[in-house]
Design an enzyme around this catalytic site. Structure first.
Site, PDB file in Angstrom:
ATOM      1  N   ASP A  25      37.843  39.374  44.649  1.00  0.00           N
ATOM      2  CA  ASP A  25      38.325  38.969  43.324  1.00  0.00           C
ATOM      3  C   ASP A  25      37.434  37.888  42.726  1.00  0.00           C
ATOM      4  O   ASP A  25      36.844  37.093  43.455  1.00  0.00           O
ATOM      5  CB  ASP A  25      39.776  38.468  43.450  1.00  0.00           C
ATOM      6  N   HIS A  42      31.049  42.695  37.789  1.00  0.00           N
ATOM      7  CA  HIS A  42      31.319  43.737  38.781  1.00  0.00           C
ATOM      8  C   HIS A  42      30.013  44.207  39.429  1.00  0.00           C
ATOM      9  O   HIS A  42      29.955  44.467  40.622  1.00  0.00           O
ATOM     10  CB  HIS A  42      32.043  44.926  38.138  1.00  0.00           C
ATOM     11  N   LEU A 136      29.998  50.581  61.911  1.00  0.00           N
ATOM     12  CA  LEU A 136      31.083  50.031  61.088  1.00  0.00           C
ATOM     13  C   LEU A 136      31.863  51.134  60.367  1.00  0.00           C
ATOM     14  O   LEU A 136      31.264  52.029  59.761  1.00  0.00           O
ATOM     15  CB  LEU A 136      30.466  49.090  60.038  1.00  0.00           C
TER      16      LEU A 136
HETATM   17  C1  IPE Z   1      43.063  42.595  43.058  1.00  0.00           C
HETATM   18  O1  IPE Z   1      42.517  41.786  42.059  1.00  0.00           O
HETATM   19  C2  IPE Z   1      42.458  43.967  42.996  1.00  0.00           C
HETATM   20  C3  IPE Z   1      41.046  44.059  43.367  1.00  0.00           C
HETATM   21  C4  IPE Z   1      40.305  43.085  43.813  1.00  0.00           C
HETATM   22  C5  IPE Z   1      40.459  45.371  43.260  1.00  0.00           C
HETATM   23  P1  IPE Z   1      43.210  41.631  40.626  1.00  0.00           P
HETATM   24  O2  IPE Z   1      42.359  40.717  39.837  1.00  0.00           O
HETATM   25  O3  IPE Z   1      43.505  42.954  40.051  1.00  0.00           O
HETATM   26  O4  IPE Z   1      44.589  40.929  41.029  1.00  0.00           O
HETATM   27  P2  IPE Z   1      45.640  40.141  40.105  1.00  0.00           P
HETATM   28  O5  IPE Z   1      45.843  40.963  38.872  1.00  0.00           O
HETATM   29  O6  IPE Z   1      45.024  38.824  39.792  1.00  0.00           O
HETATM   30  O7  IPE Z   1      46.850  40.009  40.969  1.00  0.00           O
HETATM   31  C1  IPE Z   2      37.897  41.862  40.983  1.00  0.00           C
HETATM   32  O1  IPE Z   2      37.432  40.997  39.999  1.00  0.00           O
HETATM   33  C2  IPE Z   2      37.391  43.276  40.795  1.00  0.00           C
HETATM   34  C3  IPE Z   2      38.392  44.219  40.256  1.00  0.00           C
HETATM   35  C4  IPE Z   2      39.682  43.966  40.175  1.00  0.00           C
HETATM   36  C5  IPE Z   2      37.918  45.519  39.812  1.00  0.00           C
HETATM   37  P1  IPE Z   2      38.231  40.752  38.650  1.00  0.00           P
HETATM   38  O2  IPE Z   2      37.733  41.684  37.625  1.00  0.00           O
HETATM   39  O3  IPE Z   2      39.700  40.798  38.901  1.00  0.00           O
HETATM   40  O4  IPE Z   2      37.776  39.275  38.307  1.00  0.00           O
HETATM   41  P2  IPE Z   2      38.663  38.142  37.626  1.00  0.00           P
HETATM   42  O5  IPE Z   2      39.881  37.956  38.487  1.00  0.00           O
HETATM   43  O6  IPE Z   2      39.001  38.618  36.239  1.00  0.00           O
HETATM   44  O7  IPE Z   2      37.779  36.947  37.642  1.00  0.00           O
HETATM   45 MG    MG Z   3      41.039  39.358  39.356  1.00  0.00          MG
END
Ligand code: IPE
Ligand code: IPE
Ligand code: MG
Length: 239
Positions: A25, A42, A136
């Site tokens: 995240d 990303h 892995l």
């Molecule tokens: C969790 O992250 C999902 C992934 C890393 C793919 P999110 O950014 O979607 O989670 P929330 O919305 O903050 O809970």
């Molecule tokens: C996690 O990064 C990746 C996905 C959920 C696809 P985020 O896109 O949730 O990044 P933040 O939380 O907005 O910084």
């Molecule tokens: Mg996020």
């Protein structure tokens, strides 16, 4: 902080976890802090992932499960879901040969609903290609939701007319069948929540939360998280 090779030496003195799960995240916030579009975050995230997968090979980890796209992520605006899924598809195409050469088994877990035919085919083909490798096991959670996984498992049981089931047998109805439960769950990006990830499997996992945004998450911090895990006392309800 110690160097990668020093950390690997330190870590080899104690048993490794069998299975590490990661919630990757913070890509969006990483991009925002640099005034870049979210998708660039990303993209940087895929580079961080490559570094982590490489170090997993170096230390001989058995299982790594990564959260790439959740069933809740469809709510995002501006076509971000499609952009992320396309990035996953392109990254898979770019990396599959090297993963195979490095003896990695790659398997995608999650629902196939809403996943394009072309991505679904690449997911299946890459598993077919790598399934007999012995290094892995990389499980990639795409369109994954923990509650949905459990309900899909129950629906399979109902179709098979199963009348009762043990805890161990139920695990075989989940996408993660054949994998041990994660010993360690890492979440980057600073949030202290599970976000519907592996909710059945992490019942007794150790947690490591870090404020580091995923694109900045280094192999050194990953190794440090494992060393931190090795110092913990896991009691599983005992004494
Ligand atoms: C969790 O992250 C999902 C992934 C890393 C793919 P999110 O950014 O979607 O989670 P929330 O919305 O903050 O809970
Ligand atoms: C996690 O990064 C990746 C996905 C959920 C696809 P985020 O896109 O949730 O990044 P933040 O939380 O907005 O910084
Ligand atoms: Mg996020």
């Amino acid at each position: 902080m110690k160097s990668k090779s020093e950390l690997i030496l330190a870590l080899k003195r104690n048993p490794l976890p069998q299975h590490i799960a990661i919630i990757m995240d913070g890509n969006g916030r990483w991009a925002k802090s640099k005034k870049l579009p979210r998708i660039k975050g990303h993209f940087e995230g895929t580079k961080a992932l490559k570094r982590i997968v490489q170090v997993c090979g170096d230390i001989g980890l058995n299982y790594l499960t990564i959260y790439a796209f959740s069933t809740e992520n469809w709510k995002r605006p501006n076509n971000e879901p499609r952009a992320v899924l396309t990035l996953i598809e392109n990254t898979l195409m770019k990396e599959i040969r090297e993963l195979h050469e490095n003896n990695v088994v790659i398997k995608f877990i999650g629902s196939r609903e809403g996943i394009s035919g072309s991505l679904a085919k690449k997911m299946d083909n890459s598993y077919e290609m790598t399934r007999n490798n012995t290094g892995l096991h990389l499980l990639v959670a795409v369109n994954y939701g923990g509650r949905l996984e459990i309900v899909e498992g129950i629906n399979t049981l109902l179709k098979e007319n199963v009348k009762s089931i043990t805890l161990e047998d139920f695990s075989r109805y989940l996408y993660t069948k054949n994998a041990p439960d994660p010993d360690l769950l890492i979440r980057t990006g600073g949030e202290m929540r599970i976000s519907n990830y592996l909710i059945w499997q992490i019942a007794y996992s150790e947690m490591y939360f870090t404020k580091t945004l995923w694109p900045d998450f280094s192999p050194e911090e990953f190794l440090q998280a494992i060393i931190d895990f090795q110092r913990r006392s896991r009691r599983f309800g005992g004494v």
